[in-house]
Design a protein around this motif. Structure first.
Motif, PDB file in Angstrom:
ATOM      1  N   GLY A 168       0.809  -1.219   0.000  1.00 59.06           N
ATOM      2  CA  GLY A 168       0.000   0.000   0.000  1.00 59.06           C
ATOM      3  C   GLY A 168       0.840   1.265   0.000  1.00 59.06           C
ATOM      4  N   GLN A 169       2.091   1.192   0.498  1.00 59.35           N
ATOM      5  CA  GLN A 169       2.929   2.401   0.533  1.00 59.35           C
ATOM      6  C   GLN A 169       3.433   2.707  -0.869  1.00 59.35           C
ATOM      7  N   VAL A 170       3.235   3.940  -1.316  1.00 59.79           N
ATOM      8  CA  VAL A 170       3.643   4.294  -2.681  1.00 59.79           C
ATOM      9  C   VAL A 170       5.172   4.313  -2.778  1.00 59.79           C
ATOM     10  N   GLY A 171       5.681   4.178  -4.004  1.00 54.43           N
ATOM     11  CA  GLY A 171       7.122   4.186  -4.212  1.00 54.43           C
ATOM     12  C   GLY A 171       7.694   5.581  -3.974  1.00 54.43           C
ATOM     13  N   ASP A 172       8.963   5.629  -3.541  1.00 57.80           N
ATOM     14  CA  ASP A 172       9.598   6.916  -3.274  1.00 57.80           C
ATOM     15  C   ASP A 172       9.934   7.662  -4.565  1.00 57.80           C
ATOM     16  N   THR A 173      10.045   8.986  -4.431  1.00 52.62           N
ATOM     17  CA  THR A 173      10.554   9.829  -5.512  1.00 52.62           C
ATOM     18  C   THR A 173      11.794  10.534  -4.985  1.00 52.62           C
ATOM     19  N   GLY A 174      12.567  11.161  -5.883  1.00 50.47           N
ATOM     20  CA  GLY A 174      13.771  11.852  -5.431  1.00 50.47           C
ATOM     21  C   GLY A 174      14.731  12.059  -6.583  1.00 50.47           C
ATOM     22  N   VAL A 175      16.034  12.091  -6.299  1.00 51.69           N
ATOM     23  CA  VAL A 175      17.016  12.306  -7.364  1.00 51.69           C
ATOM     24  C   VAL A 175      18.174  11.323  -7.255  1.00 51.69           C
ATOM     25  N   LEU A 176      18.820  11.074  -8.398  1.00 49.17           N
ATOM     26  CA  LEU A 176      20.049  10.305  -8.445  1.00 49.17           C
ATOM     27  C   LEU A 176      21.095  11.204  -9.100  1.00 49.17           C
ATOM     28  N   VAL A 177      22.283  11.205  -8.536  1.00 43.73           N
ATOM     29  CA  VAL A 177      23.367  11.980  -9.137  1.00 43.73           C
ATOM     30  C   VAL A 177      24.541  11.033  -9.332  1.00 43.73           C
ATOM     31  N   ALA A 225      28.564   9.867 -10.422  1.00 45.05           N
ATOM     32  CA  ALA A 225      29.889  10.401 -10.113  1.00 45.05           C
ATOM     33  C   ALA A 225      30.348  11.376 -11.193  1.00 45.05           C
ATOM     34  N   ASN A 226      29.920  11.147 -12.451  1.00 47.55           N
ATOM     35  CA  ASN A 226      30.365  12.064 -13.507  1.00 47.55           C
ATOM     36  C   ASN A 226      29.374  13.205 -13.747  1.00 47.55           C
ATOM     37  N   GLY A 227      28.487  13.398 -12.770  1.00 49.46           N
ATOM     38  CA  GLY A 227      27.662  14.600 -12.810  1.00 49.46           C
ATOM     39  C   GLY A 227      26.302  14.471 -13.487  1.00 49.46           C
ATOM     40  N   ALA A 228      25.934  13.256 -13.930  1.00 46.22           N
ATOM     41  CA  ALA A 228      24.588  13.119 -14.510  1.00 46.22           C
ATOM     42  C   ALA A 228      23.563  13.289 -13.389  1.00 46.22           C
ATOM     43  N   HIS A 229      22.447  13.924 -13.766  1.00 52.39           N
ATOM     44  CA  HIS A 229      21.441  14.246 -12.763  1.00 52.39           C
ATOM     45  C   HIS A 229      20.119  13.645 -13.220  1.00 52.39           C
ATOM     46  N   LEU A 230      19.509  12.802 -12.379  1.00 54.02           N
ATOM     47  CA  LEU A 230      18.278  12.116 -12.795  1.00 54.02           C
ATOM     48  C   LEU A 230      17.164  12.366 -11.781  1.00 54.02           C
ATOM     49  N   THR A 231      15.938  12.507 -12.280  1.00 53.76           N
ATOM     50  CA  THR A 231      14.793  12.582 -11.374  1.00 53.76           C
ATOM     51  C   THR A 231      14.163  11.195 -11.293  1.00 53.76           C
ATOM     52  N   VAL A 232      13.911  10.739 -10.079  1.00 52.44           N
ATOM     53  CA  VAL A 232      13.216   9.458  -9.889  1.00 52.44           C
ATOM     54  C   VAL A 232      11.730   9.764  -9.696  1.00 52.44           C
ATOM     55  N   HIS A 233      10.901   9.267 -10.639  1.00 51.86           N
ATOM     56  CA  HIS A 233       9.462   9.559 -10.563  1.00 51.86           C
ATOM     57  C   HIS A 233       8.731   8.525  -9.734  1.00 51.86           C
ATOM     58  N   ASP A 234       9.294   7.300  -9.690  1.00 50.31           N
ATOM     59  CA  ASP A 234       8.583   6.221  -9.000  1.00 50.31           C
ATOM     60  C   ASP A 234       9.568   5.098  -8.732  1.00 50.31           C
ATOM     61  N   VAL A 236      16.509  11.460 -17.322  1.00 55.30           N
ATOM     62  CA  VAL A 236      17.835  12.072 -17.189  1.00 55.30           C
ATOM     63  C   VAL A 236      17.675  13.571 -17.459  1.00 55.30           C
ATOM     64  N   ASP A 237      17.890  14.379 -16.420  1.00 55.01           N
ATOM     65  CA  ASP A 237      17.742  15.835 -16.581  1.00 55.01           C
ATOM     66  C   ASP A 237      18.988  16.449 -17.196  1.00 55.01           C
ATOM     67  N   ARG A 238      20.148  15.915 -16.804  1.00 54.99           N
ATOM     68  CA  ARG A 238      21.424  16.501 -17.227  1.00 54.99           C
ATOM     69  C   ARG A 238      22.429  15.386 -17.372  1.00 54.99           C
ATOM     70  N   GLY A 239      23.313  15.481 -18.386  1.00 59.67           N
ATOM     71  CA  GLY A 239      24.435  14.542 -18.495  1.00 59.67           C
ATOM     72  C   GLY A 239      24.033  13.191 -19.065  1.00 59.67           C
ATOM     73  N   GLN A 240      24.917  12.246 -18.865  1.00 64.46           N
ATOM     74  CA  GLN A 240      24.733  10.924 -19.465  1.00 64.46           C
ATOM     75  C   GLN A 240      25.138   9.875 -18.428  1.00 64.46           C
ATOM     76  N   LEU A 241      24.397   8.779 -18.403  1.00 64.86           N
ATOM     77  CA  LEU A 241      24.710   7.723 -17.455  1.00 64.86           C
ATOM     78  C   LEU A 241      25.229   6.521 -18.228  1.00 64.86           C
ATOM     79  N   VAL A 242      26.387   6.006 -17.818  1.00 64.16           N
ATOM     80  CA  VAL A 242      26.985   4.896 -18.559  1.00 64.16           C
ATOM     81  C   VAL A 242      27.038   3.678 -17.647  1.00 64.16           C
ATOM     82  N   HIS A 243      26.780   2.527 -18.215  1.00 62.48           N
ATOM     83  CA  HIS A 243      26.815   1.325 -17.383  1.00 62.48           C
ATOM     84  C   HIS A 243      27.589   0.218 -18.068  1.00 62.48           C
ATOM     85  N   GLN A 244      28.548  -0.340 -17.350  1.00 58.99           N
ATOM     86  CA  GLN A 244      29.356  -1.440 -17.875  1.00 58.99           C
ATOM     87  C   GLN A 244      28.898  -2.704 -17.158  1.00 58.99           C
ATOM     88  N   GLU A 245      28.598  -3.745 -17.930  1.00 58.40           N
ATOM     89  CA  GLU A 245      28.173  -5.013 -17.294  1.00 58.40           C
ATOM     90  C   GLU A 245      29.245  -5.515 -16.341  1.00 58.40           C
TER      91      GLU A 245
END
Ligand code: SER
Length: 794
Positions: free
Chosen positions: A527-536, A538-547, A562-571
């Motif tokens: 019943g508790q809704v998912g959190d919202t907030g931000v992720l930043v 290390a290289n400065g990408a800025h993301l809004t978490v909607h759910d 993704v509000d700003r920058g780019q997020l890279v992920h290596q397996e």
């Protein structure tokens, strides 16, 4: 041996073999739209078989409440007619999740059935037992291995038989885990030594003398729908075992009876019904048949209501209504139990009989009684209306003509007139009822109605499916850090998702999903809704978490832009990333380690906490004010409000609402520390923690206690002390279904805002009437009088 002793013996035997004893799940399946009711012990382990959920044990045993009255497994129409069929029954089961397979499953079953009673086993005579195995078809080969294993435990080869898919391939529903099975059958007759009596053709054959008692399913496949109506078998990650031994049937054997209805588990209910009707139980008569139906249906009804299923017009609620109406009709017509209601007395007797083994029955005693009485009352009216329509339908038809099946089926569907009743009335009025034709015609008409309803969307269809992409993360356990903090630094990316694909980049402006190894974001649950907030990053990408949500157990997914920058992920290797030391190694080994700081919106989270703890307080307060029948039937805990659905049969009075508010606010003013313990779910329930309907519980669970007032199993986030809630105010109370009410409430700043708004409103009204707050009622009263007078004069 009593039914209770058999149940205990079974569970103790498997505990000795290293199995964890697990409580029965509710009859109301947890988050599983493929099922109407719990229909087998394996239901609660479905995701474990599929490899989607990990448990801290690999062997389990249980005694499961089952209801087979709709969907793939439906015994409703056979109840009372045979010695064996019931809608509600208890299924004993042992389960292996990728641990042991066929050999041990067969060894345990043989040992438990034929081993000596002095050693806690059942001591059955092997020469009465028959064993069946899957004979093979185009899709799945014959199970020669199981046949050989039965011989290995010393079953005689001539007692091992092969059957096809109908008997020896088990699946829970159209989709889900399944596999070939091996059934153990028992010859109940008087001549076990005589091959003319103790015969192979009675296995899965005519009569009740030889009956299936135990089904060992070798779970090997998942049946999936590839396109509408087309299915395919996919191998399960690990072969597993699911077994089901019918408790009532085992009691038949050990109590020297022939019919399930004569065992100590059901016969007392039959006798109770007989006493109500002032007759003796004679199994051969129509009255005896009616008593059996009522006894079975009373069990199904009492257990369903206790587990949160109420009679209604759709889905499982409709099935329960059908069951109840059938019992009521049989009581009224065959037993003339027409007085001021009888069925609620029978269901109450079920609580007397089984309440000590199933405390949930005792806890809901009054509620069950009331709901059954209301249904008896309602059905009286429906019965009369339905009979009038039937009269109108039949009177113009010449005797002996073909009954209008379509219209009859509509009576059944719309008015809930039981099919048996329709048949009896047709016969009484002199219309020829050919059993086969009646059933075929009726079923066909009913099918047409159902197709029409499905096409027009008047009955609910299934739910949305989990995206397959999440299954890639099954082995990744995301650690939830949000009980202790709202900001987590150095979280490692497990994966990035765009649409239905994993990706290695999210660019500025992209919408996607991100999975981290550690996160303070609470995924929507309980019943508790998912959190919202931000992720930043290390290289400065800025993301809004909607759910934030959890599509699979243990997996936490953030929905982001993704509000700003780019997020890279290596397996990185899936087994990595759980400890800080590993994170360091990854940082050194991989060229593009992307670390993220996760920051929850604290204001919203705090507001949500207040509403969540307040939900627990209101639950306890409602039970105190309205009674122990009150159970949570759903809830929403959002930052700006809480919504709480609960079982209760009438609107709350103003005094009751006031008292609930007062109790909750009293707890807030006590400002007691809210305690959290982590303990095995069994211990929590023993300690009196409330568990909620439709939720799956297993292993270690968090228990939230407001000392002296409330104790609930809950994974949500809560305030430190009740005083943090500030103030609590109920804002609405309404009915959402028969027997279910919904309240909304606000706490903290939202409650304060509401008081401010009310105050403003009062001030505005007072000022426009040029008076003070205190004078307002008198001034309004005076104005009303003047208006009345003016109207009269006009
Ligand atoms: N699932 C199997 C059955 O219901 C064995 O428990 O028969």
């Amino acid at each position: 041996m009593t039914g209770n002793e058999i149940r205990e013996k079974f569970l103790e035997y498997f505990e000795r073999q290293g199995h964890t004893r697990v409580r029965s799940s509710l009859l109301l399946p947890a988050n599983d739209p493929t099922l109407l009711f719990a229909n087998a012990g394996m239901n609660q382990f479905k995701d474990t078989f599929l490899g989607l959920e990990k448990r801290d044990y690999v062997r389990a045993c249980s005694s499961q409440k089952c209801l087979r009255a709709g969907g793939k497994h439906n015994d409703l129409d056979e109840v009372g007619k045979t010695a064996r069929h019931q809608t509600f029954f208890e299924m004993l089961g042992n389960f292996s999740f990728g641990d042991y397979f066929k050999r041990e499953a067969i060894q345990y079953a043989w040992d438990f059935l034929t081993g000596s009673q002095d050693e806690g086993k059942l001591g059955l005579d092997p020469s009465r037992l028959w064993f069946t195995v899957f004979g093979g078809d185009d899709e799945v080969p014959a199970d020669d291995e199981a046949a050989a294993l039965w011989e290995e435990v010393s079953a005689k080869p001539e007692r091992i038989l092969r059957f096809g898919r109908d008997d020896n391939f088990w699946q829970m529903a159209e989709t889900g885990p399944c596999g070939p099975n091996s059934e153990i059958n028992y010859y109940l007759g008087e001549h076990p030594e005589d091959p003319n009596f103790n015969r192979a053709d009675l296995v899965n054959g005519p009569g009740d003398t030889t009956m299936e008692i135990w089904n060992l399913v070798f779970m090997q496949y998942n049946r999936v729908e590839v396109e509408p109506g087309k299915y395919k078998l996919e191998p399960l990650p690990k072969p597993s075992v699911d077994t089901g031994l019918g408790l009532e049937r085992t009691a038949v054997i050990l109590q020297g009876k022939f019919s399930n209805y004569d065992t100590d588990l059901i016969r007392p209910i039959v006798d109770f019904t007989a006493r109500l009707a002032g007759r003796n139980y004679d199994p051969e008569t129509p009255e005896g048949f009616a008593m059996r139906v009522i006894a079975d249906h009373a069990r199904a009804t009492a257990f369903s209501i206790a587990d949160g299923i109420l009679p209604g017009n759709e889905g499982r609620n409709y099935v329960l209504r059908k069951i109840m109406r059938r019992a009521i009709y049989h009581g009224q017509h065959a037993l003339q139990l027409v007085g001021p209601y009888f069925f609620f007395k029978v269901t109450d007797f079920v609580v007397d009989l089984m309440g000590s083994t199933y405390p949930e029955l005792e806890a809901s005693r009054e509620f069950i009684k009331r709901i059954v009485r209301i249904e008896e009352q309602r059905f009286g009216a429906t019965l009369t209306r339905g009979l009038q329509v039937l009269d109108a339908l039949l009177s113009p038809l010449p005797k002996g003509s073909m009954p209008p099946y379509r219209e009859l089926a509509r009576l059944y569907d719309t008015f809930g007139l039981p099919r048996d009743l329709i048949r009896v009335i047709l016969q009484e009025r002199g219309y020829k009822v050919d059993e086969t034709e009646f059933n075929l015609g009726f079923n066909d008409a009913l099918l047409q109605i159902q197709i029409h309803q499905a096409a027009t969307g008047s009955k609910p269809q299934g739910f949305a499916k989990v995206k397959p992409v999440y299954q890639r993360f099954v082995d990744r356990k995301c650690e939830f850090t949000g009980y202790d903090e709202t900001r987590t630094e150095g979280a490692l990316i497990f994966g990035l998702i765009k649409g239905d694909q994993t990706v290695c980049k999210l660019n500025q402006g992209d919408e996607g999903e991100i999975i981290l190894n550690r996160t303070p974001f609470y995924p929507e649950a309980g019943g508790q809704v998912g959190d919202t907030g931000v992720l930043v990053s290390a290289n400065g990408a800025h993301l809004t978490v909607h759910d934030t949500f959890s599509p699979l157990s243990g997996l936490i997914v953030h929905r982001v832009t993704v509000d700003r920058g780019q997020l890279v992920h290596q397996e990185i290797p899936p087994q990595w990333g759980q400890s800080l030391a590993e994170v360091k190694v990854i940082a050194e080994t991989y060229p593009f380690p992307e670390f993220v700081t996760a920051q929850v919106d604290v204001e919203k989270r705090d507001a949500t906490r207040r509403n969540h703890t307040a939900t627990h307080l209101v639950h306890a307060a409602l039970r105190e004010v309205l009674g122990g029948h009150v159970k949570q039937a759903g809830s929403v805990v959002a930052p700006s409000y809480l919504r709480f659905d609960f079982t209760h049969y009438q609107p709350m009075t103003d005094d009751e609402i006031k008292e609930v508010e007062r109790l909750v606010n009293e707890q807030i003013l006590r400002n007691v520390k809210v305690e959290t313990d982590i303990m095995p779910v069994e211990d929590a329930i023993r300690a009196g923690a409330m568990a909620l309907f439709g939720e799956k519980y297993s292993g270690m669970m968090r228990v939230l206690t407001v000392p002296g007032f409330s104790k609930e199993l809950c994974g949500g986030t809560h305030v430190r002390a009740t005083g943090d809630i500030g103030v609590f105010k109920i804002t609405s109370d309404e009915s959402i279904a028969s027997g279910v009410r919904r309240i909304r409430a606000v706490t903290g700043f939202d409650a304060y805002e509401r008081f401010r708004e009310d105050e403003l409103l009062i001030d505005q009204v007072a000022s426009s009437l040029r008076t003070s707050r205190a004078e307002l009622p008198a001034v309004v009263g005076k104005l009303q009088d003047e208006l009345k007078k003016a109207r009269r004069e006009a």
